[in-house]
Write a protein that holds these residues in place. Structure first.
Motif, PDB file in Angstrom:
ATOM      1  N   THR A 102       0.847  -1.184   0.000  1.00 18.40           N
ATOM      2  CA  THR A 102       0.000   0.000   0.000  1.00 18.40           C
ATOM      3  C   THR A 102       0.884   1.237   0.000  1.00 18.40           C
ATOM      4  O   THR A 102       1.713   1.390   0.894  1.00 18.40           O
ATOM      5  N   ASN A 133      -2.455   8.746  -5.770  1.00 14.59           N
ATOM      6  CA  ASN A 133      -1.272   8.300  -5.044  1.00 14.59           C
ATOM      7  C   ASN A 133      -0.204   9.370  -4.894  1.00 14.59           C
ATOM      8  O   ASN A 133       0.728   9.202  -4.123  1.00 14.59           O
ATOM      9  N   THR A 188      -9.214  11.939  -0.972  1.00 16.71           N
ATOM     10  CA  THR A 188      -9.650  10.708  -0.302  1.00 16.71           C
ATOM     11  C   THR A 188     -11.081  10.317  -0.665  1.00 16.71           C
ATOM     12  O   THR A 188     -11.562   9.271  -0.229  1.00 16.71           O
ATOM     13  N   THR A 208      -6.573   3.886   4.196  1.00 20.37           N
ATOM     14  CA  THR A 208      -6.103   4.789   3.142  1.00 20.37           C
ATOM     15  C   THR A 208      -6.440   4.219   1.767  1.00 20.37           C
ATOM     16  O   THR A 208      -5.544   3.952   0.954  1.00 20.37           O
ATOM     17  N   LEU A 264      -4.825   5.501  -1.701  1.00 22.76           N
ATOM     18  CA  LEU A 264      -3.465   5.254  -2.145  1.00 22.76           C
ATOM     19  C   LEU A 264      -3.400   4.067  -3.107  1.00 22.76           C
ATOM     20  O   LEU A 264      -4.323   3.264  -3.202  1.00 22.76           O
TER      21      LEU A 264
END
Length: 236
Positions: A39, A116, A128, A170, A173
């Protein structure tokens, strides 16, 4: 599914199969076939992979606003640039996006994310939003796959539910998944939502070929096996 059926091994009075009830349950698919191995962390450089190699071509069922938003284009799916400003968002529910790999390859890893590279995003720390939903990862062996490749020529590798908890906190990402090696000419991601209000965004799709051991490593392995055989013969 609209229906299910069971084919049973025998019928008749002597030994017919009996079924007292068939039950069906609805709900989100459980993740299967894909193993999360990496990740993030946020970085600006997209690694060389099959999806951004010369000749590879991105495709999608549709794109937000018919392509009227400069930041969200089909070509951004494999343009070697992370971030919201170089991403794709579909226009309808149940949309999809993918990449024609320009040949048949043995693949075993796929990566994708929403934003990312925070330095390339209008959102502090990275965008996000536009991440939660169902992602279905598929591959095909059809020649020159694109948005018109029939449904029955796509094979599902796994289904992922991004809800802010899975796969982690997250989800925006880049996430790299591995799976059992398959031969493929293309891959695609089916996503549950599209449209301006809450369509899922993808900034880059990456596909990686199965890694072949370096010649030196292969020779060491061969010598190791030969030595083991020789020792066994000596013992005999």
């Amino acid at each position: 599914a609209t229906a299910v059926r069971l084919l049973v091994p025998g019928t008749g009075l002597g030994g017919g199969t009996a079924i007292d009830e068939i039950e069906l349950y609805s709900g989100f698919p459980t993740p299967s076939g894909l193993t999360l191995i990496e990740t993030g962390p946020p970085f600006a450089s997209v690694p060389a992979n099959l999806a951004n190699a010369p000749g590879a071509t991105a495709f999608a069922k549709d794109v937000l606003g018919g392509g009227g938003f400069g930041a969200h284009q089909i070509a951004h799916l494999n343009d070697s640039t992370y971030g919201n400003s170089n991403s794709w968002i579909g226009d309808t529910e149940g949309t999809f996006a993918g990449v024609d790999l320009n040949g048949m390859f043995m693949i075993d890893r796929i990566a994708f994310g929403r934003s990312n590279d925070p330095t390339n995003d209008p959102c502090p720390g990275g965008c996000t939003d536009r991440t939660t939903g169902i992602y279905t990862v598929q591959y095909t062996t059809a020649a020159n796959p694109d948005a018109s490749t029939p449904l029955d020529q796509w094979i599902t590798l796994g289904v992922l539910q991004y809800d802010g908890v899975f796969p982690d906190a997250t989800p925006f990402l880049r996430h790299l998944y591995e799976f059992a090696p398959v031969k493929a000419t293309g891959v695609r991601l089916l996503v549950s939502d599209g449209g301006l209000a809450g369509g899922i965004a993808i900034d880059e799709i990456e596909v990686f070929a199965v890694q072949v051991p370096e010649p030196a490593s292969a020779m060491l392995l061969m010598f190791g096996v030969a030595g083991l055989v020789a020792r066994r013969r000596q013992r005999q």
